[in-house]
Scaffold this active site. Structure first.
Site, mmCIF file in Angstrom:
data_model
loop_
_atom_site.group_PDB
_atom_site.id
_atom_site.type_symbol
_atom_site.label_atom_id
_atom_site.label_comp_id
_atom_site.label_asym_id
_atom_site.label_seq_id
_atom_site.Cartn_x
_atom_site.Cartn_y
_atom_site.Cartn_z
ATOM 1 C CG HIS A 162 -1.978 0.867 1.351
ATOM 2 N ND1 HIS A 162 -1.907 2.200 1.059
ATOM 3 C CD2 HIS A 162 -3.255 0.630 1.688
ATOM 4 C CE1 HIS A 162 -3.098 2.734 1.205
ATOM 5 N NE2 HIS A 162 -3.934 1.809 1.588
ATOM 6 C CG HIS A 220 -0.756 6.555 9.637
ATOM 7 N ND1 HIS A 220 -1.938 6.027 9.210
ATOM 8 C CD2 HIS A 220 -0.835 7.877 9.372
ATOM 9 C CE1 HIS A 220 -2.690 6.976 8.690
ATOM 10 N NE2 HIS A 220 -2.057 8.110 8.791
ATOM 11 C CD GLU A 237 -3.322 11.749 8.379
ATOM 12 O OE1 GLU A 237 -4.411 11.152 8.362
ATOM 13 O OE2 GLU A 237 -2.232 11.158 8.390
ATOM 14 C CE1 TYR A 288 -10.536 7.050 3.577
ATOM 15 C CE2 TYR A 288 -10.698 6.619 5.925
ATOM 16 C CZ TYR A 288 -9.938 6.874 4.801
ATOM 17 O OH TYR A 288 -8.576 6.955 4.919
ATOM 18 C CG HIS A 291 -7.094 11.207 12.519
ATOM 19 N ND1 HIS A 291 -7.777 10.937 11.367
ATOM 20 C CD2 HIS A 291 -7.800 10.622 13.513
ATOM 21 C CE1 HIS A 291 -8.845 10.194 11.648
ATOM 22 N NE2 HIS A 291 -8.882 10.002 12.947
ATOM 23 C CG HIS A 306 -4.945 8.420 12.462
ATOM 24 N ND1 HIS A 306 -3.863 9.209 12.748
ATOM 25 C CD2 HIS A 306 -5.046 8.410 11.114
ATOM 26 C CE1 HIS A 306 -3.330 9.675 11.629
ATOM 27 N NE2 HIS A 306 -4.025 9.190 10.615
HETATM 28 FE FE LIG Z 1 -3.788 9.264 8.510
#
Ligand SMILES: [Fe+2]
Length: 433
Positions: free
Chosen positions: A283, A326, A332, A341, A356, A362
């Site tokens: 990813h 992460h 963010e 989502y 975040h 998160h």
């Molecule tokens: Fe994030």
């Protein structure tokens, strides 16, 4: 007119644009020539932005004496409140409309601020709740460029340089200093605004990806010249250094008959964004989905990245496909335009917002984690989904509106409650039932 950052030329009356020069002794139609700069005169030529306007009156006639006014919900950084905590993971339900008549100016509700408007770094994030068109009223922000992301309802921006209409799934960019009026095209309108105090938004470099995909230059559209020759008592509101001021004039300031240059508003259809991603395993970082970026002084570290999460195929083998857990040095802020989502199947509704902040951990909630960890990994279309992120290098501070009046989800932190310990000392782990 197509093209991001092109050098455009357009005239609403034939011959209004001078040929081969900027300042003729007398302009055609008795117009006034005027330059609007978006960068310092001495900015490097590949970054230099300015537009020459040929208008019925020069802009000095579009302002008079200024009086301070109060715009209660539009805040600017630094706006750090002693009694409000911004350290945390936050999520809001869609902000509802009120019964009040709110224009683009009064309807701007600041959720977070970051950086410092006085020194032109950072940003603010707003939700707009517009229920009334501006009539004989105009606005410009000397503080900022606005990136507008509609979520419900259509808007028309009648600007000095032409008319832009936007609907959900589209965005608009309104440069610093541009004068405009905002009209509702149908029903109340709601959406998100990133107010960029810093260097202008530009397209990100693609590196080894090459010359195509992501946001393509040709898909950005800039309006042709359109002018108003209207005498009417009019109010002009100006945002300058975080303060609002009004001034009154007796005509429409949208009087540019012709213009040429590369400092202009534009729109973009997010359906044109071509996402790229993993085609075998793993990813990439979410920066792979960057639509626009506004640089800060530090190379590779944006004042703002505008990032889009939209429909795409998921094909990675043997891979945890949703966004991973992460902690991020950047802050963010996300908004949902429509659909669901993938990291948060529940609770992040269209119109909703999440924050975040810098270094706050998160990631997927337990439902998303368990589902993705146990899914049969065939090719899968992630459909009916469009969310975005305003990501900034500066920590974001909540406004009083965000902390006390907007529909903050008190239980958001509990979305990670159900996360289980799978470690039992064996290489297989304990995955329960
Ligand atoms: Fe994030």
């Amino acid at each position: 007119m197509p093209g991001f950052g092109n050098d455009f030329e357009t005239e609403a009356l034939p011959g209004a644009l001078p040929r081969g020069m900027n300042s003729p002794q007398k302009c055609a139609y008795g117009l006034y020539g005027e330059q609007l700069t978006g960068t310092a005169f001495t900015a490097p030529s590949h970054q230099n932005e300015r537009t020459w306007c040929y208008r019925i009156r020069p802009s000095v006639k579009h302002v008079s004496r200024f009086s301070r006014i109060d715009v209660p919900y539009w805040k600017s950084a630094p706006h750090v409140l002693d009694d409000i905590t911004s350290l945390g993971q936050y999520r809001w339900d869609p902000v509802p409309h009120s019964d009040a008549d709110l224009t683009w100016i009064d309807g701007m509700h600041t959720m977070t601020t970051a950086g410092d408007v006085y020194t032109q770094v950072g940003m603010a994030m707003h939700v707009y709740l517009v229920t009334a068109s501006m009539t004989d009223e105009y606005f410009f922000s000397a503080d900022s460029e606005l990136l507008v992301v509609p979520q419900e309802g259509r808007l028309r921006f009648c600007t000095e340089l032409g008319v832009i209409e936007v609907a959900p799934k589209e965005i608009a960019i309104l440069p610093r200093g541009l004068v405009y009026r905002v009209e509702l095209l149908d029903g109340p309108a709601r959406g998100f605004v990133c107010e960029n105090y810093g260097q202008k938004l530009e397209l990100p470099g693609r590196g080894p990806i090459g010359a195509n995909c992501m946001a393509n230059r040709r898909d950005f559209k800039t309006p042709v010249a359109a002018f108003e020759d209207r005498d009417a008592h009019s109010r002009v509101v100006i945002k300058w250094q975080g303060q609002f001021h009004e001034t009154f004039i007796d005509h429409s300031p949208l009087d540019v008959v012709a213009w040429h240059g590369n400092y202009a508003p534009c729109k973009y259809d997010l359906r044109d964004y071509c996402p790229i991603g993993a085609i075998l395993f793993d990813h990439p970082d979410p920066s792979i989905f960057t639509v626009l970026t506004a640089p800060s002084g530090v190379p590779g570290t944006a004042n703002i990245d505008f990032v889009l999460f939209k429909e795409r195929w998921m094909t990675a083998e043997n891979t945890f496909r949703p966004p991973w857990y992460h902690k991020n040095v950047m802050s963010e802020l996300m908004g949902n335009i429509y659909g669901q989502y993938d990291a948060k199947p529940n609770g992040f509704a269209p119109g909703g917002i999440s924050l975040h902040n810098m270094m706050l951990p998160h990631g997927p909630d337990n439902v998303a984690f368990e589902k993705a960890s146990n899914a049969d990994l065939g090719p899968e279309k992630l459909d009916n989904t469009m969310s975005f992120m305003f990501e900034t290098r500066f920590p974001q501070h909540l406004t009083e509106y965000a902390a006390r009046q907007a529909p903050l989800q008190d239980d958001y932190i509990h979305c990670w409650d159900g996360i289980e310990k799978h470690f039992d000392g064996t290489p297989e782990g304990n995955w329960g039932k």
